[in-house]
Design an enzyme around this catalytic site. Structure first.
Site, PDB file in Angstrom:
ATOM      1  CG  ASP A  41      -1.572   1.360   1.169  1.00 42.43           C
ATOM      2  OD1 ASP A  41      -2.367   1.883   0.143  1.00 42.43           O
ATOM      3  OD2 ASP A  41      -1.791   1.597   2.697  1.00 42.43           O
ATOM      4  CB  SER A  42       0.235   5.109  -0.744  1.00 47.12           C
ATOM      5  OG  SER A  42      -1.141   5.105  -0.090  1.00 47.12           O
ATOM      6  CG  HIS A  82      -7.025   5.923   4.812  1.00 46.13           C
ATOM      7  ND1 HIS A  82      -5.600   5.107   4.390  1.00 46.13           N
ATOM      8  CD2 HIS A  82      -5.622   6.225   6.024  1.00 46.13           C
ATOM      9  CE1 HIS A  82      -4.911   5.851   3.974  1.00 46.13           C
ATOM     10  NE2 HIS A  82      -4.659   6.441   5.343  1.00 46.13           N
ATOM     11  CB  CYS A 104     -10.097   4.792   0.215  1.00 44.40           C
ATOM     12  SG  CYS A 104      -8.490   6.109   0.873  1.00 44.40           S
ATOM     13  CB  CYS A 128      -2.598   1.291  -3.223  1.00 44.47           C
ATOM     14  SG  CYS A 128      -2.951   2.968  -2.521  1.00 44.47           S
ATOM     15  CD  GLU A 170      -2.573   8.901   7.662  1.00 46.61           C
ATOM     16  OE1 GLU A 170      -0.815   8.868   7.488  1.00 46.61           O
ATOM     17  OE2 GLU A 170      -2.424   7.715   6.898  1.00 46.61           O
TER      18      GLU A 170
HETATM   19  N1  DGL Z   1      -3.697   3.949  -0.239  1.00 46.13           N
HETATM   20  C1  DGL Z   1      -4.838   5.182  -0.415  1.00 46.13           C
HETATM   21  C2  DGL Z   1      -6.036   4.360  -1.325  1.00 46.13           C
HETATM   22  O1  DGL Z   1      -6.698   3.189  -0.938  1.00 46.13           O
HETATM   23  C3  DGL Z   1      -5.010   5.751   0.114  1.00 46.13           C
HETATM   24  C4  DGL Z   1      -4.193   6.968   0.511  1.00 46.13           C
HETATM   25  C5  DGL Z   1      -2.862   7.355  -0.407  1.00 46.13           C
HETATM   26  O2  DGL Z   1      -3.631   8.082  -1.325  1.00 46.13           O
HETATM   27  O3  DGL Z   1      -2.141   7.002  -1.056  1.00 46.13           O
HETATM   28  O4  DGL Z   1      -6.220   4.712  -2.324  1.00 46.13           O
END
Ligand code: DGL
Length: 281
Positions: free
Chosen positions: A10-11, A187, A185, A73, A152
């Protein structure tokens, strides 16, 4: 039977919502997680940049000989999944297709709303995946750029600022009167209850849970489930700030995170460059 790990990237730390769902569905599988905390967020970056980062993240995971890589992600899944599937020597599963399929299953022919990052919405990946399964279902997409930072920061679903922001974003899909709202997403599962409260007629679909089920199906189909009876381990690697990952990530995983190793971008990239150079000679 296959005791190789599942690789997840993931990012940053949001993909731990996918790991949490995986641990519920596949408790005996070992997971190697890479969070690109040095370069997060991906959701505001160009598709070229996300593609490059996703390839590097996935290549890093290949060092652990995974039997499956999950692109946790949503942004990377939306922009890079086809490319990764072509390039990588192992099966690669994204979160968009399982999330879209679950939404179609539950929408009873009515509209689907998708909440996601700017880049995911711009890619139309969810709309395309839904159209491929059910061409006549109306879809409305809403980008929610401020949610990631607030989540976050530790704001919970019932925090007044969070409620206001969720209400503002849901305004963008209200006219559709959706049967399903997809949390597109990593989060957003943490604020699912705010969405449920404000759109009580809609079913909220979480791509993380749908992806864990898809991973289980894939491993069953391939006869690649672990035969270990011990709980699987979770080993995390991050490209920056392991301490913050441990602290905030615990909320995403819903339990403390112990095993976090920092991989400096220098090590990470230099080794990849050296490997690529070695492969080219
Ligand atoms: N992990 C990213 C997503 O699910 C969210 C956080 C980011 O923008 O990197 O799109």
């Amino acid at each position: 039977m296959n005791d190789r790990p599942i690789g997840v990237f993931d990012s940053g730390l949001g993909g731990l919502t996918v790991v949490r769902a995986l641990q519920e569905q596949l408790p005996n599988e070992t997971v190697i997680y890479f969070g690109d905390t040095a370069r997060v967020p991906y959701g505001t970056k160009s598709s070229e940049t996300v593609l490059t980062f996703a390839e590097q993240d996935c290549s890093f995971l290949l060092r652990f000989d995974p039997k499956l890589v999950i692109v946790a992600c949503n942004t990377a899944s939306a922009l890079a999944l086809d490319y990764l599937r072509e390039k990588m020597p192992v099966p690669v599963l994204g979160v968009v297709e399982p999330g879209a399929a679950e939404a179609v299953r539950r929408c009873q022919g009515r509209g689907i709303a998708v909440l996601a990052t700017e880049a995911t919405v711009a890619s139309n990946a969810y709309a395309k995946a839904i159209a491929a399964l059910a061409p006549n279902i109306p879809v409305a997409q809403q980008r929610c750029p401020s949610l990631v930072a607030l989540i976050e920061e530790g704001r919970t679903w019932d925090d007044p600022i969070m409620s206001m922001l969720v209400a503002e974003y849901l305004e963008g899909v209200k006219d559709l009167d959706p049967a399903v709202v997809v949390l597109g997403c990593t989060h957003y599962p943490l604020v699912a209850q705010a969405v449920m409260k404000q759109m009580p007629r809609a079913t909220v679909v979480d791509s993380a849970g749908a992806t864990a089920l898809a991973a289980r199906d894939l491993l069953v189909r391939e006869g690649a489930l672990s035969d270990s009876s011990a709980p699987g381990r979770l080993r995390c690697y991050v490209s920056d700030n392991p301490q913050r990952f441990r602290e905030i990530g615990g909320r995403f995983l819903n339990k403390p995170i112990r095993d976090v190793t920092s991989v400096t971008p220098e090590q990470f990239f230099l080794e990849q460059v050296l490997e690529a150079a070695g492969a080219a000679t």
